[in-house]
Design a protein around this motif. Structure first.
Motif, PDB file in Angstrom:
ATOM      1  N   ARG A 109    -102.833  31.697 -52.496  1.00  0.00           N
ATOM      2  CA  ARG A 109    -103.068  33.103 -52.169  1.00  0.00           C
ATOM      3  C   ARG A 109    -102.195  33.520 -51.000  1.00  0.00           C
ATOM      4  O   ARG A 109    -101.753  32.695 -50.204  1.00  0.00           O
ATOM      5  CB  ARG A 109    -104.535  33.377 -51.843  1.00  0.00           C
ATOM      6  N   ASN A 110    -101.932  34.831 -50.919  1.00  0.00           N
ATOM      7  CA  ASN A 110    -101.156  35.424 -49.849  1.00  0.00           C
ATOM      8  C   ASN A 110    -102.063  36.334 -49.031  1.00  0.00           C
ATOM      9  O   ASN A 110    -102.938  36.994 -49.589  1.00  0.00           O
ATOM     10  CB  ASN A 110     -99.979  36.213 -50.428  1.00  0.00           C
ATOM     11  N   TYR A 111    -101.876  36.395 -47.721  1.00  0.00           N
ATOM     12  CA  TYR A 111    -102.774  37.164 -46.868  1.00  0.00           C
ATOM     13  C   TYR A 111    -102.069  37.481 -45.552  1.00  0.00           C
ATOM     14  O   TYR A 111    -101.017  36.929 -45.242  1.00  0.00           O
ATOM     15  CB  TYR A 111    -104.062  36.382 -46.591  1.00  0.00           C
ATOM     16  N   ARG A 112    -102.686  38.340 -44.763  1.00  0.00           N
ATOM     17  CA  ARG A 112    -102.188  38.664 -43.430  1.00  0.00           C
ATOM     18  C   ARG A 112    -103.297  38.429 -42.411  1.00  0.00           C
ATOM     19  O   ARG A 112    -104.475  38.566 -42.729  1.00  0.00           O
ATOM     20  CB  ARG A 112    -101.732  40.132 -43.354  1.00  0.00           C
ATOM     21  N   MET A 113    -102.897  38.100 -41.202  1.00  0.00           N
ATOM     22  CA  MET A 113    -103.858  37.939 -40.118  1.00  0.00           C
ATOM     23  C   MET A 113    -103.350  38.692 -38.908  1.00  0.00           C
ATOM     24  O   MET A 113    -102.166  38.656 -38.595  1.00  0.00           O
ATOM     25  CB  MET A 113    -104.040  36.455 -39.766  1.00  0.00           C
ATOM     26  N   GLY A 114    -104.256  39.397 -38.229  1.00  0.00           N
ATOM     27  CA  GLY A 114    -103.871  40.175 -37.062  1.00  0.00           C
ATOM     28  C   GLY A 114    -104.246  39.469 -35.773  1.00  0.00           C
ATOM     29  O   GLY A 114    -104.934  38.456 -35.765  1.00  0.00           O
ATOM     30  N   GLY A 115    -103.785  40.029 -34.666  1.00  0.00           N
ATOM     31  CA  GLY A 115    -104.113  39.468 -33.367  1.00  0.00           C
ATOM     32  C   GLY A 115    -103.103  38.449 -32.908  1.00  0.00           C
ATOM     33  O   GLY A 115    -102.477  37.759 -33.715  1.00  0.00           O
TER      34      GLY A 115
END
Length: 234
Positions: free
Chosen positions: A196-202
């Protein structure tokens, strides 16, 4: 997880910006081979090896470190014993001045090495086993959606699912170089799928970077996860 074919490596494999190379090595070697590999280590590595109390642990560390040198030398050129290795402020190994990114994990007598060019990578490997404190670990370290998914997993598959989640999170932490300072419960990425592909912030979580998670078929009786920075274009 889709079956993988582990082939003997070609001589000097090319590494482009869209490539990620995954290597698997054996950590159980005869004494003469262990001694020969140990000769590739730098004095600081030998000192770290000697801090292990038990000989099998000393040997596995030496072999893993020597194999890392041999692999990196294929990309950098020159002999393995001359590969310059250092650590950043968080203790993540690196090659000073090189865009080569790599990560290492070992368990149960085998080791995995992930190598990429200009992309952060993390890999984590665990031998399949019953984790007696799985529920309390999940309650403390897994994100809400990960816990719900684990609880919904059939009992016969839950032990492996737990390790898939754990290795996914560890691989992500290692790719970030965050170590023990990372808030694992906030790294909510495992969804029980092979990729899976995803984004994470911070800031601690990668500044909104895109990541790809892939479960790796490292061998029968093992669970492994690979995390690579960027969309699934590699």
């Amino acid at each position: 997880t889709k079956a993988m074919v582990w082939a003997a490596p070609p001589s000097g494999p090319p590494l482009g910006p869209r490539d990620v190379h995954l290597w698997r090595g054996a950590l159980e070697r005869p004494p003469h081979e262990t001694a020969a590999l140990s000769m590739l280590l730098a004095p600081m590595e030998l000192a770290r090896r000697d801090r292990f109390v038990f000989e099998p642990d000393r040997n596995r560390y030496a072999i893993a470190r020597a194999l890392l040198r041999i692999i990196l030398a294929r990309y950098l050129g020159g002999p393995p014993e001359e590969v310059r290795l250092a650590e950043d402020e968080k203790g993540k190994p690196l090659v000073p001045g090189a865009s080569l990114q790599f990560n290492v994990s070992h368990s149960g007598g085998i080791t995995l090495f992930a190598v990429a060019l200009g992309r952060r990578v993390g890999v984590d490997l665990e031998r399949e086993r019953v984790v007696s404190e799985a529920e309390s670990i999940a309650a403390r370290w897994f994100g809400p959606s990960e816990r719900r998914l684990l609880e919904a997993t059939p009992a016969s598959e839950r032990e492996r699912a737990f390790l898939e989640c754990w290795t996914s999170k560890e691989a992500q932490v290692k790719a970030l170089g965050a170590g023990l300072q990372a808030p694992l419960a906030q790294i909510d990425i495992w969804r029980g799928v092979a990729q899976r592909n995803y984004r994470m912030g911070g800031r601690e979580m990668g500044d909104g970077a895109s990541w790809t998670l892939r479960q790796i078929a490292a061998g029968e009786g093992f669970v492994a996860s690979l995390v690579v920075e960027g969309d699934d274009d590699w």
